[in-house]
Design an enzyme around this catalytic site. Structure first.
Site, PDB file in Angstrom:
ATOM      1  CB  CYS A  19      -1.003   0.008   1.141  1.00  0.00           C
ATOM      2  SG  CYS A  19      -0.300  -0.170   2.789  1.00  0.00           S
ATOM      3  CG  HIS A 127      -4.563   0.684   3.871  1.00  0.00           C
ATOM      4  ND1 HIS A 127      -3.967  -0.126   2.931  1.00  0.00           N
ATOM      5  CD2 HIS A 127      -5.444   1.473   3.200  1.00  0.00           C
ATOM      6  CE1 HIS A 127      -4.468   0.165   1.737  1.00  0.00           C
ATOM      7  NE2 HIS A 127      -5.352   1.132   1.876  1.00  0.00           N
ATOM      8  CG  ASP A 142      -7.911   3.098   0.381  1.00  0.00           C
ATOM      9  OD1 ASP A 142      -7.031   2.247   0.110  1.00  0.00           O
ATOM     10  OD2 ASP A 142      -8.641   3.022   1.379  1.00  0.00           O
TER      11      ASP A 142
END
EC number: 3.4.19.12
Length: 181
Positions: A19, A127, A142
């Protein structure tokens, strides 16, 4: 409408625990960082650590700045990576709330978030997420989203950030240029 607006926005989707790599590339709006480059940055951070001689064999297997199998890079890798590209990183003081972030500031490249993630009510990890203004519109980039999510107005961005802060998320302000010291 949402899909039409987002067509011109670069958006990498989540793979394993990369991520941070996806968030960095989404911030820069291109494939700028690779896993190999982030691994080199993480290893350099280890070599530059003045207390590396005190690490145990276990800490050398489970790397201090990333997981060698899945990614999962830490904030030190984020800062070093962005500074290598001439960008500035400023920790946002959560006590000030999101309203203190000047979203219209020309020096602001974007916002990176480190959000605690829970699955089935249990803590799972953290995250990385990028918020970025592209062509006059703020987006949630995202990597877990199917497509970028546009915010309708800056107040919605502020509300979103306040929600992240209230859930113990970290907010980093990313500047186009590294501030002079």
């Amino acid at each position: 409408m949402e899909g039409e607006e987002a067509k011109h926005v670069y958006h990498e989707k989540q793979r394993l625990q990369f991520c941070l790599m996806h968030a960095l590339n989404n911030l820069l709006q291109e494939e700028s960082f690779t896993r190999a480059e982030l691994d080199v940055i993480a290893e350099k951070l280890v070599l530059d650590d003045p207390i590396k001689d005190k690490w145990t064999p276990i800490s050398l297997i489970f790397k201090p700045h990333h997981n060698t199998l899945t990614g999962n890079y830490d904030v030190n890798v984020l800062i070093a990576a962005l500074e290598a590209r001439g960008k500035g990183v400023v920790w946002h003081d959560r006590r000030s709330g999101a309203s203190s972030i000047r979203l219209a500031e020309e020096t602001l490249l974007g916002i990176m978030l480190n959000i605690p993630v829970r699955k089935f009510g249990l803590w799972r990890g953290r995250h990385w997420v990028t918020l970025r203004k592209v062509a006059g519109v703020w987006y949630n980039l995202d990597s877990d989203l199917r497509i970028p999510k546009p915010f309708q107005h800056e107040e919605e961005v502020t509300e979103f950030l306040n929600n992240i802060i209230s859930r113990n998320g970290e907010v980093l302000i990313i500047l186009h240029e590294k501030p002079s010291e």
